[in-house]
Scaffold this motif. Structure first.
Motif, PDB file in Angstrom:
ATOM      1  N   ALA B  80       2.475  26.722   8.463  1.00 15.38           N
ATOM      2  CA  ALA B  80       3.642  26.315   7.671  1.00 15.38           C
ATOM      3  C   ALA B  80       4.479  25.297   8.449  1.00 15.38           C
ATOM      4  O   ALA B  80       4.910  24.283   7.911  1.00 15.38           O
ATOM      5  N   VAL B  83       3.013  21.791   8.471  1.00 17.32           N
ATOM      6  CA  VAL B  83       3.176  21.078   7.207  1.00 17.32           C
ATOM      7  C   VAL B  83       4.609  20.594   7.046  1.00 17.32           C
ATOM      8  O   VAL B  83       4.857  19.503   6.559  1.00 17.32           O
ATOM      9  N   GLU B  84       5.566  21.374   7.505  1.00 16.59           N
ATOM     10  CA  GLU B  84       6.970  21.026   7.286  1.00 16.59           C
ATOM     11  C   GLU B  84       7.542  20.097   8.347  1.00 16.59           C
ATOM     12  O   GLU B  84       8.562  19.454   8.116  1.00 16.59           O
ATOM     13  N   CYS B  85       6.944  20.071   9.506  1.00 18.67           N
ATOM     14  CA  CYS B  85       7.559  19.330  10.613  1.00 18.67           C
ATOM     15  C   CYS B  85       7.831  17.873  10.240  1.00 18.67           C
ATOM     16  O   CYS B  85       6.931  17.156   9.826  1.00 18.67           O
TER      17      CYS B  85
END
Lengths: 302, 189, 665, 322, 173
Positions: B80, B83-85
Motif C-alpha cells: 500500500a 502505491v501511495e508514496c
C-alpha cells in the motif's frame, strides 16, 4: 507434448490446502465457461513473501522456474489465482526485466537446471481473465440463476492490485463489483477493498492479524454486507477462520460467509454446491445453507 | 537509563550509500519525509518506529537501530505504501532488503516468529519444492513458541473438518532442479 | 582543406576558461595550442573570461592589429553570447557573421567529468568551427518593422495589469478573454494573503480601468483562433462567441434575469463553483466587467428549442439588447507583439480517490472554500457544511496534486499561504479547531513568515504529515458521523486518526487543459510540467523563444499575486520597448535560390509553411521571398539539385563541420 | 603518322553501349575522324597495349574511357592511358559515377564469385572450380587479372579531366565535347560536359508537375498505365529527373519512361541518391510513422532505384559488409 | 591532417570509443542540450553536436557524409511533432528519416546507428538519456568507421599503382 490449453493453471500451495475450495470453484467455473485450463506440471512454490524476506535472488529463481516450466508447455497465459503467487511471479518478471544482474543469475540457473530461457509468459489473475477475456456482458448472458437480494462486499486484499499488476485500479477497483452485479448479487459500498488482511500475520503475530480482520469484517457489516467475496486464498482463510475468536473477543455477532469470486460466479453459471467447494466454509454456514441449498426459491431461473 | 543521543561515528554512511544501489531501493533518497507510508500502512499502529522513520534512519546510516526494529517484521508486504508514496519509493522492497540483512546479521528479535517462519519456509521449499501449510506452521510454532499450538487447535479442527487441512508432505518430482538455487541464507549483498 | 580556396583567410581562435567552469574540465591551454596548428589559424589564445570587456577587446585588437578576418570563440552556448562576440567583431570593423562560436561549456565541460575526453571533444568542436568559419560570408541583418499594437491574451490579474501598463504608454492594446468577464481566478478569492485585504476591493478598480481605457479594446467571451506572421507583424484572428446580448446596448440593469421564465435558479453557477445556482440568462458576478448579461445556450429554452415566450426580451424591449439570432463573429488584427496570460486550472482532487472528494460531501477544495468564506458568496460568508452545520473541526490538507510523482511533481507555491489564510478565516468565522496537514511550510515572501506566526498563535494545529486517507468509517465512538484523516504526525512520530467535520483540500495549480493547443498556436514551448517555457529561467522569465511573444502569470508556472503582477509588468515593459524601438533585427539565415542552377522542379514550393517559396511561371524557376523566409532550411535540404542555399548554414559550412568533428575518426 | 591530334578510346567494365554511342555519331563521325587520328580503339581497330606503351607520355591529346573499374587490368590500363594522354575523359555513366556495374558494390567479392561460378541456375560446376589469378600448367604460368572487391569510377583510380555523362552519352554531347577539345578553349578541369541544371529544366512534361505535389503512393512503372503527357512524379512514379543532370534531351521521358538518373547529380550535389530521397520523402503526404512506412513500402529497392548509376560515387560507395 | 595524439582516448585502437554526430535543431533539442549542461546532467562524451536551425535542414547527404567521414552513429534531434518552431519542418525530417533508414538497412548499416529523437527545449534529461542509450547501443554494435575502410580501399589502389609501374619498368627493359 499434448496440445496446449489456453490457460495454464498455477495453483500455488494454498489452493491445494486451505484454499482447496478456490481450486474447485475455479475449475468448475472455467469448465462452465468452456475455457480450457490445465495445471502447470511439476510447479513449485512461488516463494511468497517469505522467500523475498530471506533472499531476493533465490526468490526470483524459484519463481523463474515456474515461468520456465510454463514456457515449455507452449501456453502463453499462466493463471495464478492466489494474490501472493500472482504478485510474486509478476515481480520476478519485473526484476528480471530491469536488473541485468538478476537476469543473469536467472539465466544461469535455468541453464544449470536444464530449463528453457524465459519468454513472454503472461501471468494472469482470475479476476483479470473473467473481466477482460470473458467480459462482464458475457457473464451476464451466461448467468442461469441469481442470488436475489443478497448483499455482498467485494474484497481484493492487497497484492493483486499493487504495483506489478493489471488486475484493477489500485485505489478504486471496480471490476469485481461489476462482475458480481452482472451475476445478480447486490454489491455494497466497501471502502476497505484493498486494505491488507495481514496475510501470514494471523499465524505469526496472531492478535495483530486478527484485529485487522475484525476491522475488515466490521466495516463490511456496517455497510450492510451479508457476505464478503474474495479473490485470494489467504484473505479468505483469514476472514473465514477467525470469526469465532473475534466473536469471543469483541462480543460482536459476526458470522459472515467469505466466498471466492469463482464460487459466486460458478454458482450463477449453474455449478453445483459441492463442486464449487461451498461446503468447506467455516463461518456463515447458516446463510450459505439458506442461500444455496435450502431456500431454492431464492433462485430465479433466467 | 539508556543513552538516546546518537554520535556520528555510529552512523554507517557507507552502508547507507550502498543501500540505495539495491533493486527497489534506488529512489530512497527522494524521500520528503511526508509520512504517507506510515499513514497508509495498516500495521503502522503496532510498529515501534514508523516506516518513514525507517527510511530516515537508513538514509542517515543508523543501521543497527533499523535492523533491530520490529517494524520491518510487521510489514505484511501489502505494498500500500509503495502505491501511495508521492515519491514512488518502493518501500516494500526496502523492508524486504532490511529483513534480509537482519537475518544475515542475526540481529532480529529472538523468539519473534516471523523470521523463523520465513527461514522454515525457505528451507522446506528448497528441499521439497512446495510448502505444506500444516507442517510449516507446526515447525515454526515448535521453534518459536510451542504454546501457540494450543491456541491454534480450534482453527486446525475447523480446517480439518471442512477438508482444508492437508497433512501430506508435498514434493515436486524434479526436485533436483532446485539444488541450483543457492541456499536462501547464503545471500550476501 | 585547401589553402588556395580562400587565400586571405586569417582565423583567430579564442578559448574561454569561463573562470573554472570550462577550465576545470577542459585543458584550455592544450585546446588553444592545438587550434594554433590548424590551417588558416593565425592566432590562438585562451583567456579567463572572453565575454568580459578585456576579453572582447582582445578580439578587437587582433582584428585591428593582426588583420584577423575570421573569429572562432570557444566558450558557452551561442544562445548566450553569440551576439556579444559578433558585436566585438563589428566594433573592430569586421562583418559580425565572420564569427563562429563553439559550445564547450553547456555541451562539454558541464556535462563531462573525464578531463581527457572533454578536452578531446573541445578540440574536435574547435576544429569543426575553424573549418566552418573558412566558408563564412559577410551578411547583413534584416530589420523588420514593429506594429505598435499589442495583444494580451487572458483577462486575469496578469492580463489586466499588462494591458493597463501597455495602454498607459500610449499603445493600443487588444485584451481577449475567454469568459464573459475579466477578473480571472483572483475575482473568486475572498481575502489576499498576508495582508488580508479583500481581493475584490483591489481588483475591481483595475477591471473598471480596463473597461474605461481609451487605448484598450476589450473582447470578452472571445478566443484567439489563429496566429500567423512573426515578430513585428502577427496576424491574429479572434473569435467572438455570441452572448445573445448586444454588449453596446446592454446597460446591466439585470431586469431580464429577473423576468426569465425560470423562476428559480437551477443551473450551476460557474463563478461559485456550483455551490450556488444561476438562471440561463445571468451575469457571472456583481462586478463583472463588462457588466453585460450572457445567455447560456445549453440552458436557455429559446436557444435549445426555440419555444419560449422570451420574457427576457420583453423586459429589454426598450433597448433591444437581447438577440437570439446573434452569431459568432471573427475579428482580424495585426499586432507587433503578444502577451500570453492564460492562467491555470486547479488540480481535480477526484484523481486522488483516497481523499474522498466527490464522494464525501464535506470534502471541499480551496477554491470552493474561498467562495464559502466570501461575504458575497453562496452562503453569504457563513462557513457551513453541505448539511448546514457549522463545523467544529476542520482539516486543511496540503499538497493535494502537488509534490507528488503520481500527479504533479512541482510545488504549487501558493497553497501554504492560501491554507494559512483560510485557516485564519475559518477560525475567525466558526471558532472551529483547525488542523493544517503539511509536509513543509513554505512561507517565503514579504510578510509571509510573520503571517505564519500569527496563525500559529491563533491556535491552529500544525500536523506535519501528508494525509494518507480521508474516510468515514469510525474505529472509535468519537469518530462516529465524522470524516477521519489518517496521518502520521511526523513531529510526534504517532500515526493519528483525527475526526473532522469539514476537510479542505489545498489543491495544486496546473496548466490550463488546452495549454498545449495554445502553445502550438502561438509557436512557443512548454516546460516538462506543461506550463509555458520562458526564454531564460533567471534573466528572461517573460520572453519566450519566439520573438515578440511574452508570457505572464500562472500560465508560466505557479506564483502568487505580487509575483504575477511583477511578471505582467515586466512583459508589458518588454512589449513597450519593442514597439518603441520600432524595428527588430532578424538573423540573416534566409534561404535563396540560385536562379541559373534551378531546374524548376517545384519540389521546394509546397514545403514552405510560410509560403515564402513560390514558382515563377515566367522564368520557370523557384523564388524565395526573403521577407517571408524564417530560415529553417527545409527547402534547402530537399532541393534535389542543390540549387537552394541558406545563409549561415551553407552546405559547405555544414560539411566542413562534419568533416571537422570527425577528422580523427 | 599525321600531326592531327591523337585521340584514343578504351572500355573497362561496361556493356559496350558507350562504344555504340560513338558510332551513333553517324555521318558526323567522319567529321571527327577527319579532324583527328584515332590511335587506340580496341573495339574497332587493331591496336595493342604495347603500341600505347611505346608512345611517349602525353602523346595522346585525349582519351575517352568508358566503363567502371573492377579488375587489376582495367586499373593498369587506366594508369597507362592517363600517362599517355594530355586529357582523360570519363565517358558514360560507368566511368563517371560507377554506373550499373557498381550496383555490385552491394555484394562482396566472395558472394559474387560464388554466385557466378557456383550458384547461378545455369552453372554446372560440380567441383566448384573458380578462376585463379595465376595458374601453372605444364610448366607455363597463365595469369588472369585480379578481381577487386569493389567497383570504382574512373576518377577513383586515376585523375580525370572531364566527364561525359550518360548511359550512354548522347551523340550531341560527344560531338560538342570533341569540338570543344579541338578548339583548345578548354573548360576548367573536372567539368562535366553537360548542363549543370537538373533534368526538369528541359523536361517536356515540366508544366504538368503541380506546385503542391503530395505523394500518396509510389507506383512502379510496370504496375500502371502511364499517362504519356503528365509528370511522372505527379503519377506516383519515381522519376530521378529532379536530382539528375540534364543534357540527355529527355530521351527516356519522350519514350514514356521515367528518368533513372544516368547523367548523375549536378555539381552541387555530393550524393545523388540521398538528394532524390530527400526530395521524394519531403513530398510524401503523411505524418504518422505508420502511414509514412506504408507509402515508403512502394519503393521496393531504394538502393537500386536511387543509385542505379552512381553507387560507386555515392558517399557510402558500397554496402557495409563484415 | 595529422593523426590524433596517442593520449587521446577516442582514437587509440586499444580502446575503441564510438563517435556520434548529432544534428540538433536550434529551438528544441539544442536548447535542451544547453539545459542539460546548465543542470549538469552528465552524459557520455562521445557526441559531437552540429547546430542547425531546424531538423528539416538535415539533408540526408549530411547523414551519409558523417558516416563516410567516420561517424559510428548519427543522431538527429528535433521538436516534438506539432511543436516545430517552423510549423512542420520536423515532419519532413520524419519522412526522410523513414526512407533513409530503409536505404541504410539495404546498405548494411544497422538501424541503431541512425536515430531520430524528438526532444523539447525543456527535456534536458532526455538529451542525456538518449545520448547515453545510443552510445551504449552503438558501442555494442562495434565500430563502423567507414573512413578507415575507404583508406584501405585507397591503399589497395596505391599498392597496385606501384606494382604496375614496376612491372612496366621491367617490360621496358
Amino acid at each position: 507434448m499434448e496440445p496446449s490449453a489456453k490457460y495454464l493453471y498455477y495453483p500455488g500451495c494454498s489452493l491445494k490446502g486451505t484454499g482447496i475450495a478456490y481450486e474447485e470453484s475455479l475449475l468448475t467455473t472455467f469448465r462452465l465457461l468452456e475455457l480450457p485450463i490445465k495445471e502447470l506440471p511439476d510447479w513449485n512454490c512461488c516463494g511468497a513473501t517469505n522467500y523475498m524476506s530471506v533472499s531476493e535472488t533465490s526468490a526470483t529463481l524459484l519463481a523463474a522456474r515456474n515461468l520456465a516450466l510454463a514456457r515449455q508447455t507452449g501456453s502463453r497465459d499462466l493463471l495464478a489465482p492466489c494474490n501472493a503467487c500472482y504478485l510474486t511471479l509478476r515481480k520476478s518478471q519485473e526484476l528480471v526485466a530491469h536488473y541485468p544482474k538478476i537476469a543473469h543469475e536467472v539465466e544461469q540457473f535455468l541453464e544449470q537446471a536444464g530449463l528453457p530461457r524465459l519468454d513472454s509468459v503472461r501471468v494472469r489473475h482470475v479476476l483479470e481473465v473473467l473481466y477482460t477475456d470473458v467480459g462482464v456482458e458475457r457473464l451476464r448472458e451466461l448467468t442461469v440463476r441469481r442470488l436475489q437480494g443478497v448483499r455482498m462486499a467485494s474484497y481484493y486484499g492487497c497484492q493483486a492490485v499493487r504495483p506489478y499488476g493489471e488486475v484493477d485500479d489500485p485505489h478504486e477497483p471496480t471490476r469485481m463489483d461489476q462482475i458480481l452485479k452482472a451475476v445478480g448479487v447486490d454489491v455494497v459500498e466497501y471502502n476497505l477493498k484493498t486494505k491488507c488482511c495481514g496475510g501470514a500475520l494471523t499465524g505469526t503475530i496472531h492478535d495483530v492479524g486478527v484485529r485487522l480482520n475484525y476491522i475488515l469484517l466490521k466495516e463490511a457489516m456496517r455497510q450492510g454486507a451479508q457476505a464478503i467475496v474474495t479473490i485470494c486464498p489467504l484473505c479468505q482463510f483469514n476472514l473465514d477462520a477467525y470469526q469465532a475468536e473475534i466473536r469471543k473477543q469483541t462480543g460482536e455477532p459476526i458470522d459472515m460467509p467469505i466466498f471466492y469470486l469463482t464460487q459466486i460466479v460458478g454458482w450463477a453459471l449453474g455449478g453445483d454446491v459441492r463442486e464449487l467447494g461451498l461446503h468447506r466454509a467455516i463461518s456463515g454456514k447458516k446463510l450459505i445453507e439458506q442461500w444455496f441449498t435450502v431456500k431454492k426459491e431464492a433462485e430465479t431461473y433466467v | 537509563m539508556e543513552r538516546q543521543i546518537r554520535y556520528q561515528r555510529e552512523a554507517d554512511l557507507e552502508w547507507a550509500h550502498r543501500f540505495t544501489q539495491h533493486p527497489g531501493c534506488e529512489r530512497l533518497l527522494s524521500c520528503i519525509q511526508c509520512g504517507t507510508c506510515s499513514g497508509t500502512c495498516p500495521l503502522s499502529i503496532y510498529m515501534d518506529i514508523t516506516p518513514r522513520q525507517v527510511i530516515a534512519m537508513v538514509r542517515e546510516g543508523f543501521r543497527d537501530d533499523v535492523l533491530k526494529s520490529k517494524t520491518i517484521w510487521l510489514c505484511a508486504s501489502c505494498y500500500a505504501c509503495s502505491v501511495e508514496c508521492p515519491q514512488k519509493i518502493n518501500i516494500t522492497d526496502v523492508m524486504y532488503r532490511l529483513k534480509r540483512e537482519a537475518i544475515q546479521n542475526n540481529v532480529f528479535p529472538k523468539r519473534f516468529p516471523i523470521p523463523v517462519l520465513a527461514q522454515e519456509f525457505c528451507e522446506m521449499v528448497r528441499r521439497r519444492g512446495r510448502n505444506s501449510e500444516f507442517w510449516m506452521v507446526f515447525r515454526m510454532a515448535l521453534r518459536s513458541n510451542p504454546a501457540i499450538l494450543l491456541s491454534m487447535m480450534r482453527t486446525g479442527w475447523d480446517l480439518w473438518r471442512t477438508g482444508r487441512l492437508s497433512m501430506r508432505m508435498e514434493r515436486i518430482q524434479r526436485v533436483n532442479e532446485l539444488q541450483y538455487i543457492p541456499a536462501a541464507t547464503k545471500e550476501v549483498d | 582543406m585547401s589553402e588556395q580556396r580562400n587565400g586571405h583567410v586569417r582565423i583567430g581562435v579564442y578559448i574561454c576558461h569561463c573562470g573554472a567552469n570550462i577550465a576545470d574540465t577542459v585543458d584550455v591551454k592544450a585546446v588553444a595550442e592545438y587550434a594554433a596548428t590548424l590551417p588558416g589559424v593565425v592566432i590562438s589564445r585562451e583567456y579567463k573570461y572572453m565575454c568580459s570587456d578585456p576579453g572582447q577587446e582582445l578580439i578587437q585588437k587582433d582584428i585591428e592589429e593582426h588583420a584577423i578576418n575570421r573569429v572562432v570563440v570557444a566558450a558557452c552556448s551561442p544562445t548566450l553570447h553569440e551576439n556579444t562576440f559578433r558585436g566585438a567583431a563589428e566594433r573592430a570593423g569586421l562583418n559580425p557573421f565572420f564569427v563562429q562560436m563553439v559550445n564547450i561549456r553547456e555541451h562539454d565541460s558541464w556535462v563531462h567529468s573525464d578531463r581527457e575526453a572533454a578536452t578531446v571533444k573541445a578540440k574536435d568542436l574547435v576544429r569543426a568551427a575553424v573549418m566552418r568559419v573558412y566558408f563564412h560570408k559577410p551578411l547583413e541583418k534584416r530589420r523588420v518593422p514593429i506594429h505598435p499594437e499589442v495583444l494580451v491574451v487572458g483577462g486575469g490579474i496578469a492580463g489586466i495589469h499588462a494591458a493597463l501598463t501597455v495602454a498607459n504608454s500610449g499603445k493600443r492594446v487588444y485584451l481577449v478573454e475567454r469568459e464573459p468577464t475579466i477578473g480571472g481566478h483572483m475575482a473568486q478569492y475572498d481575502k489576499t494573503f498576508p495582508t488580508l485585504d479583500c481581493a475584490a476591493c483591489i481588483l475591481t478598480p483595475k477591471m473598471s480601468a480596463v473597461r474605461a481605457h481609451p487605448n484598450i479594446t476589450l473582447w470578452t467571451y472571445s478566443e484567439v483562433v489563429s496566429v500567423d506572421g512573426s515578430v513585428g507583424d502577427y496576424k491574429v484572428v479572434v473569435k467572438r462567441k455570441p452572448r445573445y446580448v448586444h454588449e453596446d446596448l446592454c446597460v446591466g440593469c439585470l431586469q431580464c434575469i429577473e423576468t426569465c421564465v425560470y423562476k428559480d435558479s437551477k443551473f450551476d453557477d460557474e463563478f461559485n463553483l456550483g455551490l450556488s445556482k444561476r438562471k440561463p440568462i445571468y451575469i457571472p458576478f456583481a462586478q463583472a466587467t463588462p457588466k453585460v448579461v450572457v445567455i447560456d445556450p445549453d440552458a436557455c429554452i429559446q436557444l435549445k428549442t426555440g419555444k419560449c415566450k422570451k420574457s427576457c426580451m420583453e423586459a429589454c424591449v426598450e433597448r433591444g439588447a437581447i438577440d437570439f439570432a446573434q452569431k459568432e463573429t471573427y475579428e482580424e488584427i495585426h499586432v507587433g507583439s503578444i502577451i500570453i496570460a492564460t492562467g491555470f486550472q486547479t488540480f481535480d482532487p477526484r484523481r486522488m480517490p483516497q481523499y474522498g472528494y466527490g464522494k464525501y460531501p464535506n470534502v471541499y477544495n480551496t477554491l470552493e472554500v474561498e467562495r464559502l468564506v466570501n461575504a458575497s458568496g453562496p452562503t453569504s460568508g457563513q462557513v457551513i457544511t453541505r448539511d448546514g452545520r457549522v463545523p467544529k473541526s476542520v482539516g486543511i490538507v496540503l499538497c493535494v496534486g502537488s509534490r507528488d510523482e503520481n500527479t504533479n511533481r512541482w510545488c504549487s507555491r501558493v497553497c501554504c499561504m492560501t491554507s494559512l489564510k483560510l485557516a485564519h478565516l475559518i477560525k475567525e468565522h466558526t471558532g472551529a479547531e483547525v488542523y493544517i496537514f503539511y509536509i513543509d511550510m513554505r512561507a517565503a515572501g514579504k510578510g509571509y513568515e510573520e503571517f505564519y506566526q500569527r496563525v500559529l498563535n491563533e491556535g491552529v494545529h500544525f500536523i506535519r504529515g501528508r494525509v494518507a486517507e480521508i474516510t468515514d468509517w469510525a474505529l472509535d465512538p468519537s469518530e462516529a458521523g465524522k470524516l477521519v484523516a489518517r496521518v502520521e504526525d511526523t513531529n510526534t512520530g504517532f500515526v493519528r486518526r483525527i475526526p473532522l467535520d469539514m476537510v479542505v483540500l489545498a489543491v495544486g495549480l496546473e496548466p490550463q487543459p488546452d495549454a498545449h493547443e495554445v502553445q502550438r498556436m502561438f509557436g512557443i514551448s512548454c516546460s516538462l510540467d506543461g506550463f509555458f517555457l520562458e526564454k531564460h529561467p533567471k534573466l528572461a522569465p517573460a520572453p519566450t523563444y519566439t520573438d515578440g511573444i511574452f508570457i505572464a502569470g500562472l500560465c508560466h508556472g505557479p506564483k502568487d499575486i505580487p509575483d504575477t503582477v511583477m511578471q505582467a509588468g515586466y512583459a508589458a515593459a518588454e512589449a513597450i520597448a519593442l514597439a518603441d524601438t520600432g524595428f527588430f533585427e532578424l538573423e540573416p539565415n534566409t534561404a535563396y535560390v540560385v536562379e541559373e542552377e534551378c531546374s524548376g522542379c517545384k519540389t521546394c514550393v509546397p514545403l514552405c509553411p510560410y509560403q515564402a517559396v513560390t514558382f515563377n511561371e515566367e522564368k520557370q524557376k523557384a523564388f524565395i521571398n526573403e521577407v517571408l523566409c524564417k530560415g529553417c532550411g527545409t527547402c534547402v535540404a530537399a532541393c534535389p539539385s542543390g540549387s537552394i542555399k541558406q545563409n549561415l548554414f551553407e552546405d559547405e559550412e555544414i560539411y566542413s563541420e562534419i568533416e571537422g568533428v570527425l577528422a580523427y575518426a | 603518322m599525321s600531326d592531327k591530334p591523337k585521340i584514343a578510346f578504351y572500355w573497362c567494365a561496361s556493356c559496350g553501349g558507350c562504344e555504340e554511342s560513338i558510332v551513333d555519331l553517324a555521318e558526323d563521325i567522319l567529321e571527327v575522324a577527319q579532324a583527328v587520328d584515332i590511335v587506340f580503339w580496341p573495339v574497332a581497330m587493331d591496336f595493342k597495349r604495347k603500341d600505347v606503351e611505346a608512345m611517349p607520355d602525353g602523346a595522346i591529346l585525349a582519351t575517352l574511357v568508358n566503363g567502371s573499374i573492377r579488375t587489376s587490368e582495367q586499373e593498369e590500363m587506366a594508369h597507362l592511358l592517363r600517362r599517355k594522354s594530355q586529357i582523360l575523359i570519363a565517358y558514360g555513366s560507368c566511368a563517371h559515377t560507377g554506373g550499373v556495374p557498381s550496383l555490385a558494390n552491394q555484394f562482396t567479392r566472395e558472394e559474387i564469385l560464388r554466385y557466378v561460378y557456383e550458384e547461378a541456375p545455369s552453372v554446372v560446376n560440380e567441383n566448384r572450380v573458380r578462376p585463379q589469378p595465376r595458374h601453372g600448367h605444364n610448366g607455363t604460368a597463365v595469369t588472369l587479372p585480379e578481381f577487386r572487391g569493389l567497383v570504382r569510377s574512373l576518377d577513383q583510380v586515376v585523375e580525370v579531366d572531364y566527364y561525359l555523362p550518360g548511359c550512354p552519352p548522347t551523340p550531341k554531347l560527344l560531338k560538342q565535347a570533341v569540338l570543344t577539345l579541338l578548339s583548345g578553349n578548354l573548360p576548367p578541369k573536372g567539368t562535366v560536359l553537360a548542363p549543370d541544371t537538373a533534368q526538369c529544366d528541359q523536361c517536356p512534361r515540366k508544366e504538368t508537375k503541380p506546385v503542391d505535389l503530395k505523394i500518396t503512393e509510389f507506383k512502379r512503372p510496370h504496375w500502371t498505365q502511364i499517362d504519356p503527357e503528365k509528370c511522372f512524379l505527379a503519377q506516383g512514379i519515381i522519376c530521378m529527373g529532379p536530382a539528375t543532370r540534364s543534357g540527355c534531351e529527355a530521351q527516356c521521358i519522350r519514350g514514356n519512361m521515367p528518368c533513372t538518373g544516368c547523367f548523375g547529380p549536378t555539381t552541387r550535389v555530393r550524393d545523388q541518391g540521398a538528394k532524390i530521397l530527400s526530395a521524394l520523402a519531403s513530398s510524401v503526404n503523411a505524418r504518422e510513422p505508420e502511414d509514412i512506412e506504408k507509402i515508403m513500402d512502394g519503393i521496393v529497392d531504394p538502393v537500386g532505384t536511387f543509385y542505379r548509376y552512381s553507387l560507386a560515387k555515392s558517399l557510402l560507395r558500397a554496402k557495409v559488409t563484415r | 591532417m595529422e593523426d590524433r595524439p596517442v593520449s587521446d582516448k577516442l582514437s587509440t585502437s586499444v580502446q575503441w570509443e564510438p563517435i556520434i554526430v548529432a544534428f540538433f535543431c536550434n529551438w528544441c533539442t539544442y536548447t535542451a542540450a544547453d539545459l542539460a549542461g546548465v543542470a549538469r546532467m552528465g552524459y557520455d562524451p562521445n557526441v559531437r553536436v552540429i547546430r542547425v536551425m531546424c531538423s528539416g535542414r538535415v539533408d540526408p547527404q549530411f547523414v551519409l557524409d558523417a558516416f563516410a567521414h567516420g561517424a559510428d552513429g548519427v543522431l538527429i534531434g528535433g521538436c516534438h511533432p506539432g511543436d516545430c518552431h517552423y510549423v512542420e519542418g520536423n515532419y519532413k525530417t520524419l519522412r526522410r528519416y523513414h526512407l533513409l533508414r530503409r536505404l541504410l538497412r539495404d546498405l548494411g548499416i544497422e538501424e541503431q546507428r541512425l536515430r531520430l529523437e524528438w526532444i523539447a527545449a525543456s527535456e534536458g534529461e532526455k538529451v542525456s538519456k538518449t545520448i547515453n542509450e545510443m552510445v551504449e547501443q552503438v558501442r555494442a554494435l562495434g565500430p563502423l568507421r567507414l573512413s578507415r575502410r575507404f583508406k584501405e580501399w585507397d591503399a589497395e589502389l596505391a599498392s597496385l599503382e606501384a606494382e604496375a609501374q614496376s612491372e612496366e619498368v621491367v617490360a621496358h627493359v
